[in-house]
Design a protein around this motif. Structure first.
Motif, PDB file in Angstrom:
ATOM      1  N   SER A   1      26.823  48.787  39.968  1.00 17.91           N
ATOM      2  CA  SER A   1      27.642  48.733  38.755  1.00 17.91           C
ATOM      3  C   SER A   1      27.139  47.730  37.724  1.00 17.91           C
ATOM      4  CB  SER A   1      29.092  48.410  39.115  1.00 17.91           C
ATOM      5  OG  SER A   1      29.180  47.123  39.724  1.00 17.91           O
ATOM      6  N   PHE A   2      26.474  46.652  38.174  1.00 18.20           N
ATOM      7  CA  PHE A   2      25.944  45.694  37.207  1.00 18.20           C
ATOM      8  C   PHE A   2      24.893  44.809  37.865  1.00 18.20           C
ATOM      9  CE2 PHE A   2      28.662  42.937  39.398  1.00 18.20           C
ATOM     10  CZ  PHE A   2      28.700  41.658  38.878  1.00 18.20           C
ATOM     11  N   TYR A   3      24.284  43.913  37.072  1.00 19.55           N
ATOM     12  CA  TYR A   3      23.012  43.295  37.425  1.00 19.55           C
ATOM     13  C   TYR A   3      22.934  42.551  38.766  1.00 19.55           C
ATOM     14  CZ  TYR A   3      19.048  40.259  37.644  1.00 19.55           C
ATOM     15  OH  TYR A   3      17.939  39.614  38.104  1.00 19.55           O
ATOM     16  N   PRO A   4      23.807  41.596  39.089  1.00 22.52           N
ATOM     17  CA  PRO A   4      23.611  40.859  40.348  1.00 22.52           C
ATOM     18  C   PRO A   4      23.575  41.770  41.579  1.00 22.52           C
ATOM     19  CG  PRO A   4      25.263  39.780  39.000  1.00 22.52           C
ATOM     20  CD  PRO A   4      24.995  41.111  38.375  1.00 22.52           C
ATOM     21  N   ILE A   5      24.437  42.776  41.602  1.00 28.41           N
ATOM     22  CA  ILE A   5      24.443  43.706  42.733  1.00 28.41           C
ATOM     23  C   ILE A   5      23.136  44.488  42.753  1.00 28.41           C
ATOM     24  CG2 ILE A   5      25.677  45.600  43.852  1.00 28.41           C
ATOM     25  CD1 ILE A   5      28.187  44.709  42.379  1.00 28.41           C
ATOM     26  N   TYR A   6      22.662  44.867  41.585  1.00 28.87           N
ATOM     27  CA  TYR A   6      21.383  45.575  41.471  1.00 28.87           C
ATOM     28  C   TYR A   6      20.249  44.738  42.047  1.00 28.87           C
ATOM     29  CZ  TYR A   6      17.231  47.490  39.121  1.00 28.87           C
ATOM     30  OH  TYR A   6      15.981  47.999  38.849  1.00 28.87           O
ATOM     31  N   GLU A   7      20.191  43.465  41.675  1.00 34.79           N
ATOM     32  CA  GLU A   7      19.120  42.605  42.187  1.00 34.79           C
ATOM     33  C   GLU A   7      19.197  42.454  43.703  1.00 34.79           C
ATOM     34  OE1 GLU A   7      17.659  37.965  42.024  1.00 34.79           O
ATOM     35  OE2 GLU A   7      18.516  38.832  40.203  1.00 34.79           O
ATOM     36  N   PHE A   8      20.385  42.198  44.221  1.00 28.66           N
ATOM     37  CA  PHE A   8      20.535  42.015  45.668  1.00 28.66           C
ATOM     38  C   PHE A   8      20.223  43.323  46.420  1.00 28.66           C
ATOM     39  CE2 PHE A   8      23.949  38.618  44.635  1.00 28.66           C
ATOM     40  CZ  PHE A   8      22.960  37.671  44.442  1.00 28.66           C
ATOM     41  N   ALA A   9      20.681  44.448  45.874  1.00 25.10           N
ATOM     42  CA  ALA A   9      20.428  45.736  46.525  1.00 25.10           C
ATOM     43  C   ALA A   9      18.944  46.069  46.524  1.00 25.10           C
ATOM     44  CB  ALA A   9      21.223  46.844  45.830  1.00 25.10           C
ATOM     45  N   ASN A  10      18.240  45.732  45.449  1.00 24.52           N
ATOM     46  CA  ASN A  10      16.798  45.930  45.384  1.00 24.52           C
ATOM     47  C   ASN A  10      16.080  45.083  46.426  1.00 24.52           C
ATOM     48  OD1 ASN A  10      15.495  47.795  43.731  1.00 24.52           O
ATOM     49  ND2 ASN A  10      15.975  46.655  41.874  1.00 24.52           N
ATOM     50  N   ALA A  11      16.516  43.820  46.537  1.00 27.10           N
ATOM     51  CA  ALA A  11      15.858  42.903  47.468  1.00 27.10           C
ATOM     52  C   ALA A  11      16.018  43.371  48.911  1.00 27.10           C
ATOM     53  CB  ALA A  11      16.436  41.494  47.299  1.00 27.10           C
ATOM     54  N   ILE A  12      17.183  43.856  49.271  1.00 27.18           N
ATOM     55  CA  ILE A  12      17.436  44.284  50.641  1.00 27.18           C
ATOM     56  C   ILE A  12      16.871  45.683  50.897  1.00 27.18           C
ATOM     57  CG2 ILE A  12      19.239  44.818  52.341  1.00 27.18           C
ATOM     58  CD1 ILE A  12      20.965  42.683  50.924  1.00 27.18           C
ATOM     59  N   GLY A  13      16.985  46.562  49.906  1.00 29.21           N
ATOM     60  CA  GLY A  13      16.517  47.931  50.077  1.00 29.21           C
ATOM     61  C   GLY A  13      15.011  48.052  50.118  1.00 29.21           C
ATOM     62  N   GLY A  14      14.322  47.250  49.305  1.00 24.93           N
ATOM     63  CA  GLY A  14      12.873  47.267  49.291  1.00 24.93           C
ATOM     64  C   GLY A  14      12.299  48.657  49.072  1.00 24.93           C
ATOM     65  N   GLU A  15      11.238  48.978  49.814  1.00 24.80           N
ATOM     66  CA  GLU A  15      10.549  50.255  49.649  1.00 24.80           C
ATOM     67  C   GLU A  15      11.340  51.425  50.222  1.00 24.80           C
ATOM     68  OE1 GLU A  15       7.850  49.805  53.721  1.00 24.80           O
ATOM     69  OE2 GLU A  15       6.923  49.598  51.748  1.00 24.80           O
ATOM     70  N   ASP A  16      12.394  51.135  50.964  1.00 31.95           N
ATOM     71  CA  ASP A  16      13.199  52.202  51.570  1.00 31.95           C
ATOM     72  C   ASP A  16      14.272  52.748  50.637  1.00 31.95           C
ATOM     73  OD1 ASP A  16      11.954  52.025  54.188  1.00 31.95           O
ATOM     74  OD2 ASP A  16      12.982  50.090  54.373  1.00 31.95           O
ATOM     75  N   ALA A  17      14.477  52.083  49.494  1.00 33.20           N
ATOM     76  CA  ALA A  17      15.597  52.453  48.627  1.00 33.20           C
ATOM     77  C   ALA A  17      15.144  52.675  47.185  1.00 33.20           C
ATOM     78  CB  ALA A  17      16.677  51.374  48.665  1.00 33.20           C
TER      79      ALA A  17
END
Length: 353
Positions: free
Chosen positions: A43-59
């Motif tokens: 929904s907005f930036y901080p969640i996006y950054e954290f989700a990117n960091a955890i998801g990595g190449e799998d997401a």
């Protein structure tokens, strides 16, 4: 009250309405569904950054909010609903931040397989006493939600039939709703951010258990960085002689609670809330009486009220960023949650000496 303060504010107050930020809305950051990966909409930036960091190449992570837009007043488009209905995960803050969320979730339709997760679930929420949207100069400690303990699993909310408005989570909802004054700015404290990233990690594992080891590893690396940031805030802010901050809008309650600060806000929980005349007079007097040397403003909302108050009180201004999003310049410079929080800490140390 001396003549200068009384008459100065009398001249300034008629201009206040024109100084409040009118946030942009109606467009999205974009992004397409990618087959073969876990598609995640945030929904907005901080969640996006954290989700990117955890998801990595799998997401494949798609952020709804465009760069440079403040989240409180933004609303999604029909394309956002369509993309989200095709994703595996929809991650949003909750706690009333996304006033559009109830209708958005209903719009996903019964056939959508997307798992919706309120990532603030498990955080001891702060209630803003008596805040009706105006800045009252209230202390930022608030009241914690009783019995709302964090557990490792089971924080997820399914889209179908899950009406957050009915539960009193709608930040833009009725004034009489008991939970209307929940402070949604959970992510601004590294301590709360650690709960958020655990919820994100758990949601990845649930929808894609085959890559659990990858998610766990990247999550551990992210938590290590948050632990270091938390320790630095704790150590450095324990050394300061002052503990009161004056901010543009009431976004620093969790930071204040977790690190022994007290916030006084020009505007309320939403940055477009209009302050009242007496609030501004009281803040000006308090700044002078307490020897406060800086008024904090934010890059994504108008700084004019903060600068007006600073000028009236004879003090300077500094940035204190609620990390609700990046400006275009910050994006180009490679800024992120951690660099912005480090800058926040340095400015807090300067202001509280």
């Amino acid at each position: 009250m001396n003549y200068y303060i009384k008459n100065g504010w009398r001249m300034i107050l008629p201009l206040i309405a024109s100084l409040i930020l009118l946030a942009g809305c109606g467009k999205s950051a974009g992004g397409e569904i990618v087959p073969g990966k876990v598609n995640v909409v945030t929904s907005f930036y901080p969640i996006y950054e954290f989700a990117n960091a955890i998801g990595g190449e799998d997401a494949n992570v798609i952020n709804l909010l465009p760069v440079g837009v403040e989240p409180h007043d933004w609303t999604p488009r029909s394309q956002d609903i369509l993309n989200t209905s095709k994703a595996e995960l929809f991650l949003y803050n909750g706690a009333g931040l996304e006033g559009w969320a109830p209708n958005f979730l209903k719009g996903l339709g019964k056939d959508a397989n997307v798992k919706t997760v309120e990532v603030s679930d498990g955080i001891e929420l702060i209630y803003s006493e008596g805040d009706d949207g105006h800045g009252h100069g209230e202390e930022g400690h608030g009241h914690e939600e009783e019995g709302h303990d964090h557990e490792a699993e089971g924080h997820d909310h399914e889209a179908e039939g899950h009406d957050h408005e009915a539960e009193g989570h709608d930040h833009e909802g009725n004034e009489e709703t008991p939970d209307h004054h929940i402070d949604p700015h959970t992510w601004v404290s590294p301590k709360s951010a650690k709960i958020i990233v655990e919820n994100i990690k758990n949601s990845y594992v649930e929808v894609d258990p085959d890559h659990r080891e990858n998610y766990e590893k990247r999550y551990a690396e992210l938590v290590q960085k948050l632990d270091a940031l938390d320790a630095k805030f704790t150590e450095e802010l324990s050394k300061t002689s002052k503990h009161e901050i004056v901010v543009s809008h009431q976004a620093f309650g969790y930071l204040s609670r977790d690190y022994g600060l007290t916030q006084h806000a020009i505007m309320g929980l939403s940055p477009e809330a209009e302050p009242r005349a007496q609030d501004l007079v009281n803040l000006s007097n308090m700044v002078k009486e307490e020897g406060i040397r800086y008024i904090f403003f934010e890059e994504l909302v108008s700084d004019k009220l903060a600068k007006t108050l600073a000028s009236e009180a004879g003090v300077e201004t500094l940035v204190l960023n609620p990390v609700e999003g990046l400006t275009k310049d910050q994006q180009k410079a490679g800024d992120n949650y951690f660099t912005l929080m480090e800058k926040n800490l340095q400015n807090l140390i300067l202001a509280l000496q």
